[in-house]
Design a protein around this motif. Structure first.
Motif, short mmCIF file in Angstrom:
data_model
loop_
_atom_site.label_atom_id
_atom_site.label_comp_id
_atom_site.label_asym_id
_atom_site.label_seq_id
_atom_site.Cartn_x
_atom_site.Cartn_y
_atom_site.Cartn_z
N ILE A 90 4.88 19.77 10.16
CA ILE A 90 5.81 18.71 10.51
C ILE A 90 5.84 17.67 9.39
N VAL A 91 6.67 16.66 9.55
CA VAL A 91 6.68 15.52 8.63
C VAL A 91 5.78 14.45 9.22
N GLN A 92 4.67 14.18 8.56
CA GLN A 92 3.73 13.18 9.05
C GLN A 92 4.06 11.83 8.42
N ASN A 93 4.00 10.78 9.24
CA ASN A 93 4.26 9.42 8.77
C ASN A 93 3.15 8.49 9.23
N ALA A 94 2.84 7.52 8.41
CA ALA A 94 1.87 6.49 8.77
C ALA A 94 2.23 5.22 8.02
N THR A 95 2.02 4.08 8.67
CA THR A 95 2.30 2.79 8.06
C THR A 95 1.05 1.94 8.10
N ASN A 96 0.65 1.40 6.95
CA ASN A 96 -0.55 0.58 6.85
C ASN A 96 -0.25 -0.76 6.19
N PHE A 97 -1.10 -1.73 6.50
CA PHE A 97 -1.03 -3.06 5.92
C PHE A 97 -2.17 -3.22 4.92
N ASN A 98 -1.89 -3.87 3.78
CA ASN A 98 -2.95 -4.09 2.81
C ASN A 98 -2.71 -5.38 2.04
N MET A 99 -3.71 -5.77 1.25
CA MET A 99 -3.66 -7.04 0.52
C MET A 99 -4.25 -6.87 -0.87
N ASP A 100 -3.73 -7.66 -1.82
CA ASP A 100 -4.28 -7.76 -3.18
C ASP A 100 -4.64 -9.23 -3.43
N PHE A 101 -5.70 -9.46 -4.16
CA PHE A 101 -6.09 -10.82 -4.52
C PHE A 101 -6.52 -10.84 -5.98
N GLY A 102 -6.11 -11.90 -6.70
CA GLY A 102 -6.48 -11.97 -8.10
C GLY A 102 -6.46 -13.38 -8.67
N SER A 105 -5.06 -19.71 -12.40
CA SER A 105 -4.12 -19.32 -11.37
C SER A 105 -4.79 -18.38 -10.36
N PHE A 106 -4.33 -18.49 -9.11
CA PHE A 106 -4.78 -17.61 -8.05
C PHE A 106 -3.57 -17.02 -7.35
N GLY A 107 -3.68 -15.77 -6.93
CA GLY A 107 -2.56 -15.13 -6.25
C GLY A 107 -3.02 -14.21 -5.14
N LEU A 108 -2.24 -14.16 -4.07
CA LEU A 108 -2.53 -13.29 -2.93
C LEU A 108 -1.26 -12.56 -2.53
N SER A 109 -1.33 -11.24 -2.49
CA SER A 109 -0.20 -10.42 -2.06
C SER A 109 -0.55 -9.71 -0.76
N ALA A 110 0.41 -9.66 0.14
CA ALA A 110 0.26 -8.93 1.39
C ALA A 110 1.43 -7.97 1.51
N GLY A 111 1.14 -6.72 1.89
CA GLY A 111 2.21 -5.75 1.90
C GLY A 111 2.06 -4.68 2.96
N VAL A 112 3.15 -3.97 3.17
CA VAL A 112 3.21 -2.85 4.11
C VAL A 112 3.56 -1.60 3.32
N ILE A 113 2.82 -0.52 3.55
CA ILE A 113 3.06 0.75 2.85
C ILE A 113 3.28 1.85 3.89
N GLN A 114 4.36 2.57 3.72
CA GLN A 114 4.65 3.70 4.60
C GLN A 114 4.37 4.99 3.84
N TYR A 115 3.48 5.81 4.38
CA TYR A 115 3.12 7.08 3.77
C TYR A 115 3.86 8.21 4.49
N ARG A 116 4.22 9.24 3.72
CA ARG A 116 4.96 10.37 4.30
C ARG A 116 4.48 11.67 3.66
N LEU A 117 4.20 12.67 4.48
CA LEU A 117 3.78 13.98 4.01
C LEU A 117 4.66 15.03 4.70
N ASP A 118 5.44 15.76 3.90
CA ASP A 118 6.35 16.77 4.42
C ASP A 118 5.66 18.13 4.40
N GLU A 119 5.28 18.63 5.59
CA GLU A 119 4.61 19.92 5.72
C GLU A 119 5.55 21.02 6.22
N THR A 120 6.83 20.74 6.28
CA THR A 120 7.76 21.70 6.90
C THR A 120 7.89 22.99 6.12
#
Length: 334
Positions: free
Chosen positions: A152-164, A123-138
């Motif tokens: 402040i509250v810092q936010n960032a959104t990244n795209f990543n992939m898993d393969f197996g 079997s082969f599998g591929l996952s693609a996803g979006v991750i939102q990171y948040r850091l509360d410095e208030t």
């Protein structure tokens, strides 16, 4: 000296949280609760049933902002085809850091068996996803203590992939996965090491029992390597199953050992090193189409944040089930 020891320990804990808080979906022992798809995308649709799994993990009860994780996953075949799809949602909070993520998966299963009696599947599998990171410095100090703190509250959104991939032959199985193939800087753009979240996983296992017995046994291992920090660890697992009229009851034990240590000062001022060690007992039951499991993780190191353990619950439901095709001890498939 005791204050210094406490200070260094706290710094080590905070540093570990910063690095691991944006690693994507954390890897605990929830994969052992009939949930291999959570870490290996190639296991989407590998079973004869479509599966829904909900997990909740809480660490250090009684401590404010203690790490906690919730995941929801679903996977299954596309009709009678060799293709399968899946999806994962997760919410992970660790002190001032939190991350929310969503993955979609496509998997394909190639059969090499001459008939449906013998299991021989790649079997082969591929996952693609979006991750939102948040850091509360208030609530961080705002008097110039650290120029890197904006308050402040810092936010960032990244795209990543898993393969197996997965290979299952009769009662034997092997899974290999590369997680977080792409680099993610998250909210820590000035820390180079956190941008490389790539992780390599390898799982091996075998399920055996005597002919006609209601009992079966499953020893397995999982090795993981973090590319960014050059850290590695291994899980040594053992599970036992008993077939019942209503389904199965099962239990097991997992031992996680890190190959890399952290140095600290003891009470006498000498430098010592300790490596992560965790012991996790697991209990579960499959009742008709439902599954329930509980595991408790105890960290056995000399220097820990608290002696309290980590509790995790898993609820599952199987649907769209087809007949068990294969003559094998393969609970992840049949």
């Amino acid at each position: 000296m005791k204050f210094k020891n406490i200070f260094l320990t706290v710094i080590a804990i905070i540093s570990a949280q910063i690095v691991t808080s944006q690693e994507g979906l954390p890897i605990y022992t929830d994969y052992l609760t009939d949930n291999y798809y959570l870490i290996h995308p190639s296991m989407a649709g590998a079973a004869n049933c479509a599966k829904v799994r909900l997990t909740a993990r809480q660490q250090w009860f009684g401590h404010e902002d203690a790490p906690r994780l919730m995941t929801l996953s679903i996977n299954g075949r596309i009709g009678d085809t060799p293709s399968a799809v899946g999806g994962i949602l997760f919410k992970d909070k660790n002190g001032y850091h939190s991350q929310n993520g969503a993955y979609v998966t496509y998997a394909h299963h190639l059969m090499f068996s001459r008939s449906e009696v013998d299991l021989n599947m790649l079997s082969f599998g591929l996952s693609a996803g979006v991750i939102q990171y948040r850091l509360d410095e208030t609530t961080f100090p705002s008097d110039g203590f650290d120029p890197g703190i904006d308050g402040i509250v810092q936010n960032a959104t990244n795209f990543n992939m898993d393969f197996g991939f997965s290979y299952q032959y009769l009662d034997f199985y092997a899974h290999g996965t590369i997680k977080n193939v792409l680099k993610n800087s998250g909210v820590n753009n000035d820390i180079e090491i956190t941008s490389n979240l790539r992780r390599f996983l390898l799982s091996l296992g075998y399920v055996y029992s005597k002919f006609g017995s209601e009992w079966s046994y499953e020893p397995s291992i999982m090795y993981q390597y973090k590319d960014g920090t050059k850290e590695s660890s291994i899980d040594l697992n053992a599970k036992v199953y008993k077939q019942m009229d209503f389904g199965k009851i099962w239990g097991g034990l997992s031992f996680r050992k890190s190959f890399d240590g952290a140095e600290y000062f003891n009470d006498s001022g000498s430098i010592e090193s300790q490596k992560l060690q965790q012991i996790t007992p697991i209990l579960g039951v499959n009742y008709n189409q439902f599954m329930f499991a509980y595991n408790y993780t105890y960290q056995s190191n000399a220097i820990v944040f608290t002696n309290g353990g980590f509790h995790q619950f898993t609820l599952g439901y199987n649907f769209g089930c087809k007949r068990e095709k294969y003559s094998c001890n393969c609970p992840a498939v049949n």
